[in-house]
Design a protein around this motif. Structure first.
Motif, PDB file in Angstrom:
ATOM      1  N   VAL A  66       0.894  -1.163   0.087  1.00  0.00           N
ATOM      2  CA  VAL A  66       0.071   0.091   0.123  1.00  0.00           C
ATOM      3  C   VAL A  66       0.826   1.133  -0.061  1.00  0.00           C
ATOM      4  O   VAL A  66       0.639   2.178  -0.847  1.00  0.00           O
ATOM      5  CB  VAL A  66      -0.979   0.025   1.284  1.00  0.00           C
ATOM      6  CG1 VAL A  66      -1.809   1.169   1.239  1.00  0.00           C
ATOM      7  CG2 VAL A  66      -1.921  -1.263   1.121  1.00  0.00           C
ATOM      8  N   PHE A  67       1.859   1.348   0.745  1.00  0.00           N
ATOM      9  CA  PHE A  67       2.725   2.303   0.772  1.00  0.00           C
ATOM     10  C   PHE A  67       3.540   2.598  -0.501  1.00  0.00           C
ATOM     11  O   PHE A  67       3.590   3.883  -1.160  1.00  0.00           O
ATOM     12  CB  PHE A  67       3.874   2.151   1.874  1.00  0.00           C
ATOM     13  CG  PHE A  67       3.709   2.679   3.446  1.00  0.00           C
ATOM     14  CD1 PHE A  67       4.087   4.031   3.629  1.00  0.00           C
ATOM     15  CD2 PHE A  67       2.766   1.836   3.982  1.00  0.00           C
ATOM     16  CE1 PHE A  67       3.920   4.428   4.945  1.00  0.00           C
ATOM     17  CE2 PHE A  67       2.407   2.475   5.386  1.00  0.00           C
ATOM     18  CZ  PHE A  67       3.022   3.629   5.908  1.00  0.00           C
ATOM     19  N   ALA A  68       3.996   1.406  -1.083  1.00  0.00           N
ATOM     20  CA  ALA A  68       4.305   1.526  -2.598  1.00  0.00           C
ATOM     21  C   ALA A  68       3.604   2.412  -3.545  1.00  0.00           C
ATOM     22  O   ALA A  68       3.865   3.016  -4.333  1.00  0.00           O
ATOM     23  CB  ALA A  68       4.977   0.056  -2.811  1.00  0.00           C
ATOM     24  N   LEU A  69       2.391   1.747  -3.575  1.00  0.00           N
ATOM     25  CA  LEU A  69       1.251   2.215  -4.410  1.00  0.00           C
ATOM     26  C   LEU A  69       0.858   3.663  -4.356  1.00  0.00           C
ATOM     27  O   LEU A  69       1.024   4.470  -5.321  1.00  0.00           O
ATOM     28  CB  LEU A  69      -0.212   1.363  -4.370  1.00  0.00           C
ATOM     29  CG  LEU A  69      -1.024   2.160  -5.051  1.00  0.00           C
ATOM     30  CD1 LEU A  69      -0.846   1.727  -6.792  1.00  0.00           C
ATOM     31  CD2 LEU A  69      -2.180   1.290  -4.883  1.00  0.00           C
ATOM     32  N   ASN A  70       0.870   4.088  -3.151  1.00  0.00           N
ATOM     33  CA  ASN A  70       0.777   5.552  -2.757  1.00  0.00           C
ATOM     34  C   ASN A  70       1.963   6.532  -3.408  1.00  0.00           C
ATOM     35  O   ASN A  70       1.822   7.291  -3.773  1.00  0.00           O
ATOM     36  CB  ASN A  70       0.787   5.919  -1.197  1.00  0.00           C
ATOM     37  CG  ASN A  70      -0.240   7.037  -1.100  1.00  0.00           C
ATOM     38  OD1 ASN A  70      -0.973   7.367  -1.756  1.00  0.00           O
ATOM     39  ND2 ASN A  70       0.053   7.588   0.265  1.00  0.00           N
ATOM     40  N   GLY A  71       3.107   6.231  -3.025  1.00  0.00           N
ATOM     41  CA  GLY A  71       4.327   6.665  -3.493  1.00  0.00           C
ATOM     42  C   GLY A  71       4.331   6.774  -5.000  1.00  0.00           C
ATOM     43  O   GLY A  71       4.908   7.672  -5.771  1.00  0.00           O
TER      44      GLY A  71
END
Length: 426
Positions: A66-71
């Motif tokens: 989820v963090f990777a997608l947001n970034g």
């Protein structure tokens, strides 16, 4: 009893024993302090910890995804801002106003996301936003006029802000089950995503692929992949007490100010680095994206090792050195005559800003008085408010003076981090 310092464990997670009200088990970030040893921390023997972590590894992976997608989606946007500037012939002032729409949407969403995270669970809110956030991103290049672009940016900003609060809340719950800090590794995934997103956007620019095709394709692919990984059970911390939102007070206020200063730097690099480098001699649209790419990859590397740095240096010293590095980086960038000489400055800024927000989120989530969702939302209002309002202020300053003067604001705020670092002292 052996008093050796806790070793750095692999990036796995443990499902916490959580229920309504305060957490019934407080380990990891909730109990970790500089200088703690094994005898000080109330967690199970090492064999039990390893067994539980291996059993719940999918939850750890889900939060990272989820963090990777947001970034990644934010990185694509940041690298392709010049396309929108050219399409609508935007001045610095006009671009600043459009960025204000992102800020406004996010600030409105912060308290709502925090309240929903406390009431429904941070994991549940995060999973819902895996649909809304990519959808709002995909429609950005479809706006035919500046007013409609402003509306689209406001909606996307709201989903971006809500996702930040919810995913940090979920990440803090995972960190609370660990015997050592791991929040920095979550933010490493965000930075890695931003770097890859900026790289994909630069490659698309070289290949002549416009945002109209790039944005929807990346949104769909990213959302599908992340949603699959996020289909894991998780019982979040729930709380019905307290107001829906309140600004941080006391120590949390200083934590929020640190987050604000750091986030202004991150937001300034994301939204203005390509525009600033485009004004240098011999700079193309593709090479202008190198500044943000260098910044992002440095953030990734620093955050991957950030938890070890925090344990080795302590939270206060790590924050102080971070602020100094960021201030020096700004000086290098504004003094550089071209893109290549400016890249070391972006590296220094990446080193400087990498650890500040993870430290701030951990401190907020472990507050003994304020529920995690509301505490994170309060700090995020100052932190991500800085990331979104900061570029607007830079744009206004650039319109009145120059973009170089606007970027100098970042360097001054980096020194605020140095001044406020003591608030992280346990």
């Amino acid at each position: 009893m052996n008093r050796t310092r806790i070793p750095r464990l692999p990036c796995l997670s443990v499902r916490p024993k959580l229920g309504r009200g305060r957490a019934t088990e407080t380990t990891g970030s909730s109990g970790w302090k500089d200088g703690d040893t094994i005898r000080h921390l109330p967690f199970a023997p090492r064999g039990a910890i390893w067994g539980r972590m291996i059993e719940t590894r999918p939850a750890r992976i889900a939060v990272t995804a989820v963090f990777a997608l947001n970034g990644a989606l934010f990185g694509v946007w940041a690298a392709r801002i010049p396309v929108f500037v050219d399409r609508f012939a935007l001045s610095h002032d006009q671009l600043g106003l459009l960025l204000l729409c992102i800020a406004g949407g996010a600030i409105v969403a912060f308290p709502l996301a925090g309240r929903l995270s406390d009431k429904l669970g941070a994991a549940r809110v995060t999973k819902a936003l895996l649909v809304l956030y990519p959808l709002a991103f995909a429609v950005l290049p479809l706006a035919p006029t500046v007013p409609l672009l402003a509306l689209a940016l406001a909606v996307w900003g709201a989903t971006y802000g809500a996702m930040d609060v919810a995913m940090n809340g979920w990440g803090a719950e995972v960190e609370a089950t660990y015997p050592a800090p791991i929040m920095s590794t979550f933010h490493a995934a965000y930075s890695l995503g931003a770097f890859l997103g900026a790289g994909v956007a630069a490659g698309a620019a070289w290949g002549g692929i416009g945002p109209g095709l790039l944005f929807p394709v990346l949104a769909v692919l990213g959302a599908l992949a992340t949603a699959r990984l996020a289909r894991v059970p998780w019982t979040s911390h729930l709380s019905e007490d307290g107001p829906a939102f309140s600004l941080p007070r006391g120590p949390l206020l200083l934590v929020g100010i640190m987050a604000f200063a750091s986030a202004v730097g991150e937001g300034g690099v994301a939204d203005w680095s390509a525009v600033y480098l485009t004004g240098m001699p011999g700079t193309t649209e593709a090479s202008a994206a190198l500044g943000f790419a260098a910044f992002s990859i440095t953030m990734v590397v620093m955050r991957l090792y950030g938890d070890r740095v925090i344990v080795a240096l302590g939270k206060v010293r790590a924050a102080r050195l971070s602020g100094i590095s960021a201030a020096l980086g700004v000086g290098v960038v504004v003094a550089a005559p071209g893109v290549l000489p400016a890249l070391p400055g972006f590296v220094l800024m990446g080193l400087g800003y990498a650890l500040i927000f993870p430290l701030a989120v951990t401190r907020a989530a472990s507050d003994p008085v304020v529920p995690p969702g509301r505490a994170i939302a309060g700090v995020a209002t100052l932190g991500y408010g800085g990331a979104l309002l900061g570029p607007v202020l830079i744009g206004w300053i650039a319109g009145a003076t120059s973009l170089t003067v606007g970027l100098a604001l970042i360097g001054l705020l980096a020194l605020v981090i140095v001044a406020c670092a003591d608030v992280l002292r346990p």
